[in-house]
Scaffold this active site. Structure first.
Site, PDB file in Angstrom:
ATOM      1  N   SER A  23       0.822  -1.213   0.000  1.00 14.31           N
ATOM      2  CA  SER A  23       0.000   0.000   0.000  1.00 14.31           C
ATOM      3  C   SER A  23       0.861   1.271   0.000  1.00 14.31           C
ATOM      4  O   SER A  23       1.859   1.361   0.715  1.00 14.31           O
ATOM      5  CB  SER A  23      -0.901   0.006   1.239  1.00 14.31           C
ATOM      6  OG  SER A  23      -1.667   1.187   1.288  1.00 14.31           O
ATOM      7  N   GLY A  74       1.728  11.630   4.985  1.00 16.78           N
ATOM      8  CA  GLY A  74       0.541  11.990   5.771  1.00 16.78           C
ATOM      9  C   GLY A  74      -0.738  11.403   5.190  1.00 16.78           C
ATOM     10  O   GLY A  74      -1.819  11.950   5.371  1.00 16.78           O
ATOM     11  N   ASN A 128      -4.837  -0.257   8.178  1.00 20.62           N
ATOM     12  CA  ASN A 128      -3.568   0.418   8.444  1.00 20.62           C
ATOM     13  C   ASN A 128      -3.576   0.971   9.867  1.00 20.62           C
ATOM     14  O   ASN A 128      -3.975   2.111  10.101  1.00 20.62           O
ATOM     15  CB  ASN A 128      -3.352   1.531   7.409  1.00 20.62           C
ATOM     16  CG  ASN A 128      -2.019   2.227   7.607  1.00 20.62           C
ATOM     17  OD1 ASN A 128      -1.260   1.884   8.518  1.00 20.62           O
ATOM     18  ND2 ASN A 128      -1.739   3.208   6.771  1.00 20.62           N
ATOM     19  N   CYS A 131      -0.379   4.052  11.144  1.00 21.93           N
ATOM     20  CA  CYS A 131      -0.202   5.462  10.800  1.00 21.93           C
ATOM     21  C   CYS A 131      -0.424   6.281  12.072  1.00 21.93           C
ATOM     22  O   CYS A 131      -1.034   5.792  13.008  1.00 21.93           O
ATOM     23  CB  CYS A 131      -1.215   5.887   9.745  1.00 21.93           C
ATOM     24  SG  CYS A 131      -2.839   6.134  10.434  1.00 21.93           S
ATOM     25  N   THR A 193       6.307   0.958   7.872  1.00 27.04           N
ATOM     26  CA  THR A 193       7.596   1.644   8.061  1.00 27.04           C
ATOM     27  C   THR A 193       7.943   1.739   9.561  1.00 27.04           C
ATOM     28  O   THR A 193       7.063   1.655  10.414  1.00 27.04           O
ATOM     29  CB  THR A 193       7.500   3.084   7.513  1.00 27.04           C
ATOM     30  OG1 THR A 193       6.349   3.710   8.080  1.00 27.04           O
ATOM     31  CG2 THR A 193       7.391   3.102   6.010  1.00 27.04           C
ATOM     32  N   GLY A 217      12.656   0.537   3.057  1.00 26.54           N
ATOM     33  CA  GLY A 217      13.758   0.124   2.198  1.00 26.54           C
ATOM     34  C   GLY A 217      14.651  -0.892   2.896  1.00 26.54           C
ATOM     35  O   GLY A 217      14.328  -1.362   3.995  1.00 26.54           O
ATOM     36  N   GLY A 244       8.870  -5.235   4.270  1.00 25.58           N
ATOM     37  CA  GLY A 244       9.919  -4.358   4.778  1.00 25.58           C
ATOM     38  C   GLY A 244      11.248  -4.677   4.134  1.00 25.58           C
ATOM     39  O   GLY A 244      11.835  -5.725   4.394  1.00 25.58           O
ATOM     40  N   GLY A 245      11.694  -3.790   3.233  1.00 24.87           N
ATOM     41  CA  GLY A 245      13.047  -3.881   2.706  1.00 24.87           C
ATOM     42  C   GLY A 245      13.309  -4.973   1.691  1.00 24.87           C
ATOM     43  O   GLY A 245      14.470  -5.280   1.410  1.00 24.87           O
ATOM     44  N   THR A 267       9.105   0.008  -1.245  1.00 27.05           N
ATOM     45  CA  THR A 267      10.046   1.017  -1.733  1.00 27.05           C
ATOM     46  C   THR A 267      10.756   0.590  -3.020  1.00 27.05           C
ATOM     47  O   THR A 267      11.012   1.421  -3.893  1.00 27.05           O
ATOM     48  CB  THR A 267      11.077   1.314  -0.619  1.00 27.05           C
ATOM     49  OG1 THR A 267      10.349   1.826   0.509  1.00 27.05           O
ATOM     50  CG2 THR A 267      12.101   2.341  -1.045  1.00 27.05           C
TER      51      THR A 267
END
Ligand SMILES: Cc1cc2nc3c(=O)[nH]c(=O)nc-3n(C[C@H](O)[C@H](O)[C@H](O)COP(=O)(O)O)c2cc1C
Length: 305
Positions: A23, A74, A128, A131, A193, A217, A244-245, A267
């Protein structure tokens, strides 16, 4: 068509491959579909949507940071009503499952968005929880009870599988994971993240207008992988999307071995929108090297010392 050995099962969801587009890194999927090849993906998750329009933070909201990046977008989004009108007709014909992602400030907000997403035709809702929560500035996913309430509100409002997307910053990731499963989550996405920060030395200002943002990343992999490993060990049988990454097929295998049943690319797609095809090829090679015929043989198969 994806080779048979790549079929993945994530709880009640069947995926033609274990690769999922994360996402926020592929827009609402249809824009990215113009430049990407959708065939390597089992699913693609649209950008998170809130009950009403969120304008997001001012620029700068993206910045390179070592081997990864910081973002403080945001969650800019048009709100669920406009999203349904604009996006729903465009994602309907795509050759990939498009999941929705819900965000909000209260459990009722999340439930309202989830209902809207399902009415618009999405077969799966990712929640989510990672956030910033505007009520008190913290994330839902740092707190087990608050996470359970949100997931229970969503799961009781829609008849499709619901996933909880958690933060690597949770102090007790297993406790939050258990609470989300109790609330009715069919799967967990581990992780979003990690909180990060950077400074521009020429101006001495934070890299992002919002100061602290989300780090993603390659540097995130070890942190998210730890969450997958610990949750899979503590709660065996949990359906997990590792995230993740990831940049290679070998990264995907590492997530599967740690206990994920599917793996999201984020990413990596910003710099290389067609990375899915390369990563799928690398994954197939790695399956041969590991001498397994299907990815299901790898799930949770990490060898203990
Ligand atoms: C620019 C950007 C925007 C993102 N927006 C969202 C979002 O709207 N909803 C969400 O659940 N995750 C969002 N994420 C998080 C990603 O889905 C993913 O969980 C995270 O980047 C870690 O994976 P990666 O290291 O492969 O990027 C965003 C990430 C980036 C880089």
């Amino acid at each position: 068509m994806a080779p048979d050995g790549l079929t993945a099962r994530l709880g009640s969801i069947e995926l033609r491959t274990p690769l999922i587009a994360a996402s926020g890194t592929v827009g609402s999927v249809w824009e990215w579909a113009d430049v990407a090849d959708l065939a390597p993906y089992g699913a693609a998750v649209a950008k998170s949507v809130a009950p009403v329009e969120w304008k997001g933070r001012p620029a700068p909201r993206l910045a390179p940071a070592g081997p990864g990046m910081l973002n403080g977008v945001g969650i800019q989004n048009p709100g669920i009503e406009a999203w349904s009108e604009m996006m729903a007709p465009r994602i309907r014909g795509l050759d990939v499952q498009v999941w929705g992602s819900a965000v909000g400030e209260t459990p009722d907000d999340f439930a309202l968005v989830a209902k809207g997403l399902v009415s618009a035709g999405v077969p799966v809702v990712e929640v989510n929880l990672s956030c910033p929560n505007l009520e008190d500035g913290t994330m839902f996913s740092l707190d087990a009870d608050r996470s359970r309430h949100v997931i229970a509100a969503v799961a009781s409002s829609v008849g499709v599988p619901v996933g909880a997307k958690l933060s690597p910053n949770a102090e007790d990731i297993v406790g939050v994971a258990r609470a989300c499963l109790d609330g009715g989550a069919g799967f967990l996405t581990l992780t979003n993240t990690a909180l990060g920060f950077g400074i521009d030395l020429s101006t001495r200002r934070p890299l992002l207008s919002g100061g602290v943002g989300g780090y993603s990343g390659p540097g995130l992999k070890a942190l998210s992988l730890r969450c997958v490993y610990e949750v899979a060990r503590a709660l065996p049988g949990t359906a997990i999307v590792g995230c993740g990454g990831v940049t290679t097929g070998a990264d995907v295998v590492e997530y599967l071995l740690a206990g994920a049943s599917a793996v999201a690319l984020g990413t990596v797609l910003l710099a290389e929108p067609r990375a899915g095809r390369r990563i799928e090829r690398e994954l197939i090679k790695e399956l041969r090297r590991q001498r397994v015929g299907s990815i299901s043989e790898l799930v949770g198969a990490v060898t203990p010392w």
